[in-house]
Scaffold this motif. Sequence first.
Motif, PDB file in Angstrom:
ATOM      1  N   ASN A 146      40.913  48.381  46.003  1.00 19.24           N
ATOM      2  CA  ASN A 146      42.145  48.166  45.240  1.00 19.24           C
ATOM      3  C   ASN A 146      41.747  48.143  43.762  1.00 19.24           C
ATOM      4  OD1 ASN A 146      44.497  47.382  44.019  1.00 19.24           O
ATOM      5  ND2 ASN A 146      44.690  45.423  45.072  1.00 19.24           N
ATOM      6  N   TYR A 147      41.830  49.286  43.109  1.00 22.56           N
ATOM      7  CA  TYR A 147      41.349  49.398  41.727  1.00 22.56           C
ATOM      8  C   TYR A 147      42.221  48.630  40.739  1.00 22.56           C
ATOM      9  CZ  TYR A 147      38.198  52.989  43.509  1.00 22.56           C
ATOM     10  OH  TYR A 147      37.227  53.652  44.211  1.00 22.56           O
ATOM     11  N   GLU A 148      43.408  48.203  41.166  1.00 25.45           N
ATOM     12  CA  GLU A 148      44.275  47.422  40.290  1.00 25.45           C
ATOM     13  C   GLU A 148      43.851  45.958  40.235  1.00 25.45           C
ATOM     14  OE1 GLU A 148      46.655  48.915  38.488  1.00 25.45           O
ATOM     15  OE2 GLU A 148      45.884  50.773  39.378  1.00 25.45           O
ATOM     16  N   ASP A 149      43.117  45.514  41.233  1.00 24.06           N
ATOM     17  CA  ASP A 149      42.708  44.118  41.325  1.00 24.06           C
ATOM     18  C   ASP A 149      41.272  43.969  40.845  1.00 24.06           C
ATOM     19  OD1 ASP A 149      42.169  41.508  41.932  1.00 24.06           O
ATOM     20  OD2 ASP A 149      42.365  41.713  44.111  1.00 24.06           O
TER      21      ASP A 149
END
Length: 222
Positions: free
Chosen positions: A116-119
């Motif tokens: 999860n590259y957003e986290d």
Amino acid sequence: MIKLLVAVVAAVICSASVDAALRACTWEDLDYCEEVLTNYTRDPCHWNLEKKSVLYCDFVKLRLKCLKSLNCDKMRSTEEMPININFWINIMESRVPVMVDYNLCSEKSTNPTVVNYEDKCDEYYINKRCTEAISEYLMSRFSLPCVAMLKANPCFSGERARCGLPQPTLDANVLVPGGFVNPNIAIAESGHCKLIFDQSDPLFERQESWRKAHHLDYFAFF
């Protein structure tokens, strides 16, 4: 009688061979691995600014390979050298695939971990931040392999704590009698975390040439 004598001699030789193969591992065995790791990590041909984590991954894999190659009883620990090398090997063998599957090593994973590259607290970023930070330390002129691992433990645990993630635990079923002795701490406390340095080693000139070529000053990775 001759056959019996031959059998006895063969048994003695065999017994001696087994005893020799099962000698307890010593600090000298671990010192050898520290020297191998030092020579590898100090060589700028193994450094990579595009993907810094590769150096740390290679470092762990090389330590794993060296420990496996030691010609001693890796299950035996002694009062003098209290490290259970086999258990240390098992821990590293469980961690290398994690780095590979997060694409932090040189080889490509056949089963990459979903990220999860957003986290920024995704396990991927924890591994990335720490492997890059330790790689930078290993690129410093006087880095010590044992100190690199002493930096690794608080980095990973600190990042996980900062992100509110649970810390990994050791399986009680695989603990050695008397509990697990942290090998990196044991190396330091025993006085075997030593600087291996030779001023005449041409590696240091190559390091400076590498830094100049990449526009970095001498203290870039201290």
